[in-house]
Design an enzyme around this catalytic site. Structure first.
Site, PDB file in Angstrom:
ATOM      1  N   ASP A  78       0.805  -1.067   0.016  1.00 37.62           N
ATOM      2  CA  ASP A  78       0.078  -0.043   0.126  1.00 37.62           C
ATOM      3  C   ASP A  78       0.883   1.297   0.077  1.00 37.62           C
ATOM      4  O   ASP A  78       1.740   1.490   0.620  1.00 37.62           O
ATOM      5  CB  ASP A  78      -0.896  -0.077   1.303  1.00 37.62           C
ATOM      6  N   ASP A  86      -3.724   2.357  -5.539  1.00 36.21           N
ATOM      7  CA  ASP A  86      -2.422   2.273  -4.833  1.00 36.21           C
ATOM      8  C   ASP A  86      -2.108   1.119  -4.056  1.00 36.21           C
ATOM      9  O   ASP A  86      -1.349   1.217  -2.941  1.00 36.21           O
ATOM     10  CB  ASP A  86      -2.237   3.715  -4.024  1.00 36.21           C
ATOM     11  N   GLU A  87      -2.911   0.078  -4.535  1.00 36.26           N
ATOM     12  CA  GLU A  87      -2.769  -1.268  -3.664  1.00 36.26           C
ATOM     13  C   GLU A  87      -2.481  -2.268  -4.295  1.00 36.26           C
ATOM     14  O   GLU A  87      -3.378  -2.485  -5.180  1.00 36.26           O
ATOM     15  CB  GLU A  87      -4.055  -1.411  -2.458  1.00 36.26           C
TER      16      GLU A  87
HETATM   17  P1  TTP Z   1      -5.219   5.462   0.551  1.00 37.49           P
HETATM   18  O1  TTP Z   1      -4.263   4.181   0.304  1.00 37.49           O
HETATM   19  O2  TTP Z   1      -6.446   5.026   1.443  1.00 37.49           O
HETATM   20  O3  TTP Z   1      -4.595   6.827   1.376  1.00 37.49           O
HETATM   21  P2  TTP Z   1      -3.247   7.282   1.124  1.00 37.49           P
HETATM   22  O4  TTP Z   1      -2.471   6.020  -0.077  1.00 37.49           O
HETATM   23  O5  TTP Z   1      -3.492   8.528   0.600  1.00 37.49           O
HETATM   24  O6  TTP Z   1      -2.635   7.191   2.484  1.00 37.49           O
HETATM   25  P3  TTP Z   1      -2.036   5.786   3.081  1.00 37.49           P
HETATM   26  O7  TTP Z   1      -0.595   6.390   3.636  1.00 37.49           O
HETATM   27  O8  TTP Z   1      -2.942   5.979   4.603  1.00 37.49           O
HETATM   28  O9  TTP Z   1      -2.303   4.801   2.613  1.00 37.49           O
HETATM   29  O10 TTP Z   1      -5.811   6.020  -0.727  1.00 37.49           O
HETATM   30  C1  TTP Z   1      -5.060   5.815  -1.979  1.00 37.49           C
HETATM   31  C2  TTP Z   1      -5.347   7.069  -2.894  1.00 37.49           C
HETATM   32  O11 TTP Z   1      -6.720   7.137  -3.375  1.00 37.49           O
HETATM   33  C3  TTP Z   1      -4.836   8.362  -2.082  1.00 37.49           C
HETATM   34  O12 TTP Z   1      -3.814   8.647  -2.275  1.00 37.49           O
HETATM   35  C4  TTP Z   1      -6.091   9.389  -2.638  1.00 37.49           C
HETATM   36  C5  TTP Z   1      -7.190   8.570  -3.363  1.00 37.49           C
HETATM   37  N1  TTP Z   1      -8.084   8.729  -2.406  1.00 37.49           N
HETATM   38  C6  TTP Z   1      -9.264   9.525  -2.621  1.00 37.49           C
HETATM   39  O13 TTP Z   1      -9.270  10.007  -4.055  1.00 37.49           O
HETATM   40  N2  TTP Z   1     -10.461   9.692  -1.863  1.00 37.49           N
HETATM   41  C7  TTP Z   1     -10.391   9.177  -0.666  1.00 37.49           C
HETATM   42  O14 TTP Z   1     -11.303   9.433  -0.017  1.00 37.49           O
HETATM   43  C8  TTP Z   1      -9.454   8.250  -0.481  1.00 37.49           C
HETATM   44  C9  TTP Z   1      -9.597   7.397   1.086  1.00 37.49           C
HETATM   45  C10 TTP Z   1      -8.148   7.843  -1.395  1.00 37.49           C
HETATM   46 MG    MG Z   2      -2.119   4.249   0.282  1.00 36.87          MG
END
Ligand code: TTP
Ligand code: MG
Length: 394
Positions: free
Chosen positions: A10, A105-106
């Protein structure tokens, strides 16, 4: 079943980190990536520096500005994130052919059969983290476990830049002590019901007899019981193995509510063009086109039309969406538009058309194919419909 070794990667603060990597002057600063810079949007991603000010994903921009007035607010660039995501998965596939792109992103990797070759799963994780850092200046958190559920839980335990193993023997100490809302699949509603039963941790959930859970949650009760015991047999599915999507759609919220038909048409064309492009990319075609309109009072109308043939071209979808739009009673200004295609089938067959239609269609298809090629190479915005080159239609 053979003991599996599953990895979940992730990316940390993904959109915000991509922006920081693209512009090193943003490193170490509170960066927030948003859908747009007007107050109606929300924060999509907040860098870890911004999170110190209490900013979180999905927070309205106006509130984020209050919490972090000196932060850097950036309008998101989806193509950049999609491009980065695709390249990241190319790296993962250098380690294992079994990669599931779970979200932007996962990813899940099944490394069961390749772990020995690289010196074990932890070594693979270290190498992936290093490659991602060197090549993209990004950090990620990796979880390793005997299944997807535990790998995903593990990647979240030590964010950012984490590397966590959750093995069977770790369940009582590292998994079942977690609050129950951390269990994958437990949303707010379920968590509330469980709280009423006195269940606060995953371990407490594991101890509730499955019959009691089934009474309250139906079939989901059984899934909850398995999950709380760390059981998950779902496979890591590569793109080719994944079932096709049920529908493909895009929405757009206008910068200002509008009654301007010309503007609405160009937004519709942009949406149809995106939907058609996504259909072609996935090798799908759809028979049903749905138009969704939200008005300024938030009332929403959804109307569908089902065609005789499957379609995947911008103009074909636009024609239907426009017909639906023109048939609607518009009682006030439009706030949001959405177009989707459903009733999908894989790889459209040659369609029966009149000869007249056919020569037009063949030419049009050729144009679209070269446009797709150019977009693959130079990005989605390299070629756009003339009507879209207006600021609002963006
Ligand atoms: P996430 O993996 O939930 O968040 P993140 O990568 O920003 O942070 P973390 O380090 O906690 O993993 O989401 C991945 C991407 O998806 C994030 O960068 C932006 C997008 N996203 C949105 O557009 N809207 C949202 O509500 C969320 C949660 C994420
Ligand atoms: Mg993330």
């Amino acid at each position: 079943m053979k003991n599996r070794i599953i990895m979940h990667v992730d990316m940390d603060a993904f959109f915000a980190s991509v922006e920081q990597a693209a512009d090193p002057s943003l490193k170490g600063k509170p960066v927030m990536v948003c859908g747009g810079l007007e107050s109606r949007t929300v924060v999509a991603a907040a860098s870890y520096e911004a999170r110190k000010f209490g900013v979180r994903a999905a927070m309205p921009l106006a509130i984020a500005r209050m919490k972090c007035p000196n932060g850097v607010f950036i309008e998101g660039d989806p193509e950049k994130y999609i491009y980065t995501s695709l390249r990241l998965n190319d790296i993962f596939r250098e380690f294992s052919p079994i990669v599931e792109e779970y979200s932007i992103d996962e990813s899940f990797l099944d490394v069961t059969d390749v772990a020995d070759r690289f010196g074990g799963p932890v070594e693979i994780a270290k190498k992936i983290k290093q490659r991602v850092k060197e090549q993209f200046h990004l950090s990620c958190s990796v979880g390793i476990g005997p299944n997807k559920l535990l790998a995903k839980t593990a990647s979240d335990l030590d964010k950012p830049d984490g590397l966590t193993v959750l093995a069977w023997e770790d369940l009582p100490a590292k998994f079942q002590t977690l609050p129950v809302e951390k269990l994958y699949g437990v949303g707010e509603e379920t968590a509330k019901k469980l709280e009423l039963l006195g269940v606060h941790t995953i371990g407490q959930l594991a101890n509730v007899p499955v019959s009691a859970l089934k009474k309250i949650f139906g079939v989901v009760g059984e899934l909850l019981h398995d999950a709380a015991n760390g059981i998950d047999n779902s496979p890591v599915l590569t793109e080719a193995e994944r079932p096709p999507p049920k529908s493909v759609g895009n929405d757009y919220t206008l910068q200002r509510d509008t009654l301007d038909d010309e503007l609405i048409r160009s937004v519709l064309l942009g949406l149809c063009s995106k939907v058609a492009r996504r259909l072609r990319k996935g090798g799908h075609a759809g028979r049903t086109v749905t138009l969704k309109i939200r008005f300024s009072d938030f009332t929403t109308i959804t109307r569908s039309r089902t065609l005789d043939t499957h379609v995947d071209l911008d103009k074909e979808i636009f024609d239907v969406a426009l017909q639906i739009y023109q048939s609607l009673h518009k009682h006030m200004a439009v706030r949001m538009l959405g177009v989707s295609a459903s009733n999908l089938m894989h790889t459209p067959p040659e369609r029966q058309r009149s000869l007249f239609d056919y020569s037009f269609w063949k030419k049009y298809k050729r144009v679209i194919q070269s446009v797709d090629k150019a977009r693959d190479k130079f990005g989605e915005r390299s070629i756009m419909w003339g009507a879209l080159i207006r600021k609002e239609a963006g």
